[in-house]
Design an enzyme around this catalytic site. Structure first.
Site, PDB file in Angstrom:
ATOM      1  N   ASP A   1       4.811  -1.973  -2.913  1.00  0.00           N
ATOM      2  CA  ASP A   1       4.052  -0.909  -3.574  1.00  0.00           C
ATOM      3  C   ASP A   1       4.887  -0.190  -4.624  1.00  0.00           C
ATOM      4  O   ASP A   1       4.565   0.942  -5.004  1.00  0.00           O
ATOM      5  CB  ASP A   1       3.557   0.106  -2.528  1.00  0.00           C
TER       6      ASP A   1
ATOM      7  N   ASP B   1       0.802   4.761  12.075  1.00  0.00           N
ATOM      8  CA  ASP B   1       1.259   4.044  13.260  1.00  0.00           C
ATOM      9  C   ASP B   1       0.777   4.720  14.539  1.00  0.00           C
ATOM     10  O   ASP B   1       0.302   4.054  15.470  1.00  0.00           O
ATOM     11  CB  ASP B   1       2.786   3.937  13.255  1.00  0.00           C
TER      12      ASP B   1
END
Length: 681
Positions: free
Chosen positions: A257, A410
């Site tokens: 990214d 997460d």
């Protein structure tokens, strides 16, 4: 007027000369030096000299001179240290760039600081007038100042001290509840060690993959999400590519990214290098970079070829798993159809780099060794750490995949998988090397994200937890322990009790905090925290003080995430310095079939594909701006509050409270001046 001679001293001096049979002579010609010659007949006992020999005038002069020199050297050392601290503070202040906005918490602390300083000046006046020992009453007040002080005593007794004492009692109760939770975790950890409890796989892979049937190995997808990871991309990709797993049963996705074009070129070149070596590795770069890491992972999981894979392993850019990582983790899925996640432990290559990394190692060692292991053994649930874990792709799809609604994607996916009935396993003996942030700025940003995200998630999934089909015991564990106690209550009472209530009790002595709350219980909790890292025991006091200092950042992050304030949804990539172990990577590469040829190919490919990009980056780094250490205003303001409260504590002889406030204030000062981590010019 000349000074008269001291005949008494001269008489004593002559007697000393006669008694010791000494002759003073200046053999060097220097009037500042003389030698002492002793004439005594043979056979005369040395007692003729006696003990007074050591008490001649010149020796006494030298003894006092030596003591004066030692005291002077000590004074110089203290002065130099203080001057160095002042110079550092002045350099930080002059070089610190002004911030455009001020947080609400900083404004509150600044107002609190002004009030505390005014109270301190008022209390000093009262102390020197003796009002601390015989407080005046309003009826007996003689002057204006005495009347104001008597009124202040009445107001604080009737209106200020009772609510402060109530708040203190509430925080003490929360503190004790959290301490009990910590003790239970440690007891579970001791029980695991005593009984040697750990998950056992139903199968194992042998060491020789060439002589085994490749079809026996499940299809594994490995993802490496990264963003502008200039310092660590090479070592992370290399560690993944040398995994001891059949190459046709493994695919590596480098999910880049980066918005830096040069970094993109370097990562592409690294991927091409390993493709030439035969690794099945692909490079992906998103055109629309939304959702941070969650959006990156979600985009990668939408590829058509993902349906051919059963498991996905995720590694952040600075992680270096061992070559047998997949062989040690994937077998636990065999026969456990309800198992969603196998999480492994982190190991830190720079834990001894500076004081900041040492203190982080204490905290994270307790997290992995105690919290994760106890929850994994007894509950089959814990928060996914975002990296160094293997997921069953079916579980990811069933619980909704990666969502972009929080900065802790997460933890989000772990909670949703748990609500769907999936189980987790934690492996404490499987470690992946990684890097701790070495600067306080990077660490503070990391902790802000780690403590604002859980509150975002708690607000979003609270009703989902209540409506889920899991047992009420698991619901209570999620709401009361996982979110409220460990994510909300801990930073709340830590900041409120030790940074707000304790200083206020010095100015409102009618409200009190017992010594066991200030010192003994926190000391015991610090000892329990340091059990998994016994080599760090000398740092137990700095650890206790630093954790209280970090409560400012954690409290601010918790409030921001809970009420959607500030930059709680901003994702800041933790800065890495590329300190990962290169010797381990070389060892991994040497296990290949032809080590020398492989290494030569590696260096040749690196030179061919990335040399121009590397030169370009190096030239830009030379002309770029230098990093600077920063000033942290919240920490500095609280440092002055605590030091001012310590002076007030000294006036009333508070004992242990004075020492705690003094050292805690110094710790805030050191952190506020950015003297605890990596030092840059």
């Amino acid at each position: 007027m000349s000074r008269q001679p001291n005949y008494e001293f001269q008489e004593w001096w002559n007697k000393e000369k006669e008694r010791n049979h000494a002759l003073l002579s200046d053999k060097s010609g220097n009037p500042n030096w003389s030698t002492l010659e002793i004439d005594s007949p043979t056979g005369v006992a040395d007692t003729a000299v006696e003990k007074d020999r050591s008490r001649n005038a010149r020796q006494l002069s030298w003894v006092y001179l030596l003591k004066f020199q030692q005291a002077f050297n000590g004074l110089i050392w203290v002065t130099n240290g203080f001057v160095s601290l002042i110079r550092t503070a002045n350099r930080r202040i002059t070089s610190s760039s002004p911030l455009r906005t001020q947080s609400r918490l900083y404004r509150v602390i600044k107002v609190f600081l002004v009030i505390v300083i005014l109270l301190e000046l008022f209390e000093l006046v009262a102390y020197f007038k003796g009002w601390h020992f015989s407080p005046p009453s309003i009826a007996e007040a003689l002057g204006l100042v005495e009347l104001v002080y008597a009124t202040w005593l009445s107001v604080r007794v009737k209106y200020l001290a009772p609510p402060l004492q109530t708040l203190a009692n509430v925080c003490i109760v929360l503190f004790l509840i959290q301490s009990v939770d910590r003790i239970i975790l440690v007891l579970g950890y001791i029980w695991i060690k005593f009984r040697r409890l750990k998950p056992i796989p139903l199968m194992e892979f042998s060491g020789d993959i060439e002589n085994e049937n490749a079809e026996d190995y499940p299809m594994v997808l490995i993802q490496i999400p990264m963003c502008n990871e200039r310092e660590v991309y090479q070592q992370s990709i290399a560690a993944i590519c040398v995994q001891d797993w059949p190459r046709n049963r493994m695919l590596i996705q480098v999910l880049d990214d980066s918005d830096d074009i040069d970094v993109q070129h370097l990562i592409k070149a690294e991927v091409q290098k390993w493709q030439q070596k035969g690794a099945r590795i692909v490079y992906r770069h998103r055109l629309i970079r939304t959702g941070y890491k969650a959006g990156n992972l979600n985009s990668a999981m939408n590829c058509d070829y993902v349906k051919d894979y059963e498991f996905v392993a995720i590694f952040d850019a600075d992680f270096q798993p061992g070559p047998d990582f997949l062989k040690k983790t994937v077998p636990y899925f065999k026969g456990n159809d309800d198992l969603a996640l196998v999480q492994t432990r982190w190991a830190f290559v720079n834990k001894d780099e500076n004081l900041l990394t040492r203190l982080q190692n204490i905290n994270l060692s307790f997290h992995f060794e105690v919290e994760q292991q106890v929850n994994g053994i007894f509950i089959n649930f814990f928060g996914f750490n975002g990296t160094a874990g293997v997921w069953r792709i079916k579980a990811l799809e069933e619980c909704g995949g990666w969502l972009e609604r929080t900065t802790v994607e997460d933890m989000d996916i772990a909670v949703r998988a748990h609500l769907c009935g999936w189980k987790f396993i934690y492996l404490n003996d499987v470690k992946s090397l990684c890097e701790l942030p070495e600067s306080y700025e990077a660490y503070k940003k990391q902790q802000y994200r780690w403590h604002s995200g859980p509150m975002q998630l708690f607000r979003l999934c609270f009703f989902d937890i209540l409506r889920s089909n899991i047992s009420w015991a698991k619901k209570a564990n999620l709401v009361l322990l996982f979110f409220l106690l460990r994510k909300l209550i801990l930073p709340f009472y830590s900041f409120t009790l030790f940074c707000i209530i304790l200083p206020l009790t010095m100015f409102l002595p009618e409200a009190q905090l017992p010594a066991w709350v200030v010192c003994y219980v926190p000391g015991l909790m610090s000892i329990l925290n340091i059990l998994p890292a016994p080599r760090s025991f000398p740092f137990i006091v700095p650890y206790l003080l630093f954790e209280n200092t970090m409560s400012v950042t954690k409290f601010n992050a918790m409030i921001s995430g809970l009420f959607r304030l500030g930059s709680s949804y901003e994702w800041v990539v933790t800065k890495k310095l590329g300190r990962s172990s290169e010797t381990d990577l070389i060892a991994f590469a040497e296990k290949e079939s032809n080590p020398q040829a492989e290494m030569n190919s590696l260096h040749r490919a690196s030179s061919d594909s990335g040399l121009s990009e590397l030169n370009k980056i190096e030239s830009r780094k030379k002309t770029g701006k230098n990093k600077r250490n920063r000033l942290y205003r919240k920490e500095l303001a609280l440092a002055f509050i605590l030091l001012t409260a310590s002076v007030r504590s000294l006036l009333s002889a508070q004992g242990i409270h004075f020492y705690f406030l003094l050292f805690q204030g110094i710790t805030f000062l050191v952190v506020g001046l950015d003297l605890i981590g990596e030092q840059v010019s």
